[in-house]
Design an enzyme around this catalytic site. Structure first.
Site, short mmCIF file in Angstrom:
data_model
loop_
_atom_site.label_atom_id
_atom_site.label_comp_id
_atom_site.label_asym_id
_atom_site.label_seq_id
_atom_site.Cartn_x
_atom_site.Cartn_y
_atom_site.Cartn_z
CE LYS A 34 -2.33 2.45 3.74
NZ LYS A 34 -2.54 3.73 3.08
CG ASN A 35 2.84 2.43 3.46
OD1 ASN A 35 1.69 2.85 3.45
ND2 ASN A 35 3.44 2.02 4.56
NE ARG A 108 0.13 13.54 5.15
CZ ARG A 108 0.26 14.76 5.64
NH1 ARG A 108 -0.80 15.45 5.97
NH2 ARG A 108 1.44 15.29 5.82
CG ASP A 132 -5.20 6.14 8.83
OD1 ASP A 132 -6.40 5.95 8.60
OD2 ASP A 132 -4.31 5.35 8.55
CB ILE A 344 6.67 8.14 13.47
CG1 ILE A 344 7.93 7.27 13.47
CG2 ILE A 344 6.43 8.74 12.09
CD1 ILE A 344 9.20 8.00 13.10
#
Length: 433
Positions: A34-35, A108, A132, A344
């Site tokens: 996904k990333n 995002r 998110d 993070i």
């Protein structure tokens, strides 16, 4: 969105019923990351030629981004084979003003359109991106880097208005921290900018290396992928390319935790422990065995059982923040104490209260979660608040005693392809209602 991603069929039901205590066994084929796939889809806007992506995960985020690209004027063609979806993008004509604000608000990764549209079209008008609710995640690093490359950017009323009518130019950019999104955005913009761009303190995640590999196949000249310094020789004509999306390392780590939690035995097809970075030895320390197997890795509980460990999330090669919540579900039942420090995202402990509902012994002090492993979790009604939290609660339910009812399934759908069907094939008692 259906026109742009005709394969997307939302599963019925808003609740996932999870019958805990079943052992997971079998083979689990990892999908494309996904990333990785989202920036790859955006990068296809840089050229009028065809870009074909293979091993595309059939997830909600891909469907949403496909809708955005279609609205911008890109043509999309889909096919499916044993390896998954294949997507061919034709961006010969773009309409940079036609950004769908509703779709941008849902993800995002839409912020990456800034770099692509500025570089290709000289303008981009984009509502502040959503996604998110896991922290502030401002776009300041993105905007500062694009301004250094010659863009004029105004932010007002929740809208980013960026212009570079004479094109972008190369620049030396020092990122305040190795932001994945900012690195991707600036890398995408730099390949069409005039001259040389140097990005220092660049993120080193495998997904960025995968993006650089695809851009190189399109004709870009990029040095230093996987290192803290990226050097891009811009203003090269980009052609079409074919590229297979990197296997999903977050899915790899999540399913390794699922195998250990249920005392199961899964072969993770396509898995490579090197993609996990520091998470690989951490899993071993926590009692998750990852052994080389034909076609991937075998994941199971180590003979010595689970045990508590301490770790901090960090940019790659550190432990990924996306693995923090699945690891917490595992450590909630690991004998001994564990300490998890999130460095993070400041709001990435929203799953803690839900795990407590299931009997987890977790206390929060600042950015650190302190766990004391309990003998077992108990089924309870819980809700996922982001992609990774939903997956973590699903894992907790799989390993718990009794029945767990999980809501917030739209978050699960955003990042996990056919999760229910694939878990059922491995012996899980899960049903969507």
């Amino acid at each position: 969105m259906r026109d742009a991603a005709p394969w997307w069929r939302p599963d019925p039901g808003a609740v996932l019923r999870i019958e805990g205590g079943r052992v997971l066994t079998g083979r689990w084929r990892l999908g494309g990351a996904k990333n990785a796939v989202l920036p790859l889809m955006v990068a296809a806007l840089l050229t009028p030629h065809l870009v074909t992506l293979r091993r595309v995960p059939a997830i909600l985020d891909v469907a949403v981004l496909a809708g955005l690209l279609r609205r911008l004027g890109a043509g999309l063609s889909w096919s499916r084979d044993a390896a998954g979806l294949t997507l061919t993008i034709a961006a010969d004509t773009l309409h940079p003003a036609d950004v769908d604000a509703e779709l941008v608000a849902r993800m995002r990764a839409s912020v990456l359109l800034l770099g692509a549209l500025l570089a290709r079209c000289g303008q981009a008008r984009l509502p502040m991106p959503g996604g998110d609710a896991i922290g502030l995640r401002g776009v300041d690093f993105h905007l500062a880097g694009l301004r250094a490359m010659g863009a004029t950017i105004e932010v007002a009323g929740g809208v980013i208005d960026a212009r570079a009518p004479h094109g972008l130019h190369g620049a030396a950019i020092d990122l305040p921290m190795p932001s994945v999104g900012a690195t991707e955005n600036l890398l995408i913009a730099a390949v069409l900018a005039r001259g040389t761009t140097i990005i220092r303190n660049a993120a080193r995640e495998p997904e960025i290396t995968d993006l650089a590999r695809c851009l190189a196949a399109m004709g870009a000249t990029i040095e230093g992928a996987g290192s803290p310094v990226l050097t891009v020789q811009g203003d090269r004509p980009l052609l079409g390319a074919q590229h297979a999306v990197l296997p999903d390392r977050i899915e790899m780590g999540t399913m390794a935790c699922a195998a250990a939690l249920t005392d199961g035995d899964l072969v993770l097809e396509g898995a490579d422990a090197a993609l996990l970075g520091a998470a690989a030895p951490l899993l071993a320390e926590a009692g998750v065995a990852l052994d080389v197997a034909p076609g991937g890795l075998r994941a199971c509980r180590a003979p010595g059982g689970l045990r508590g460990v301490d770790f901090r999330t960090a940019p790659f090669p550190g432990v990924a923040t996306d693995l923090q919540s699945p690891l917490m579900a595992l450590l909630a039942v690991a004998p001994g104490a564990s300490a998890i420090t999130e460095t993070i995202f400041e709001q990435r402990f929203r799953h803690v209260d839900e795990l407590r509902r299931m009997g987890a012994d977790i206390s929060l002090r600042g950015t650190t979660a302190w766990l004391r492993g309990v003998p077992h979790l108990s089924g309870a009604p819980v809700a996922g608040t982001d992609v990774r939290a939903a997956a973590a609660l699903l894992l907790a339910g799989l390993g718990a005693q009794g029945v767990t009812e999980l809501r917030g399934l739209d978050h699960l759908d955003r990042g996990h392809e056919a999760m229910v069907e694939r878990l059922q094939a491995c012996g899980a008692g899960v049903e969507r209602r």
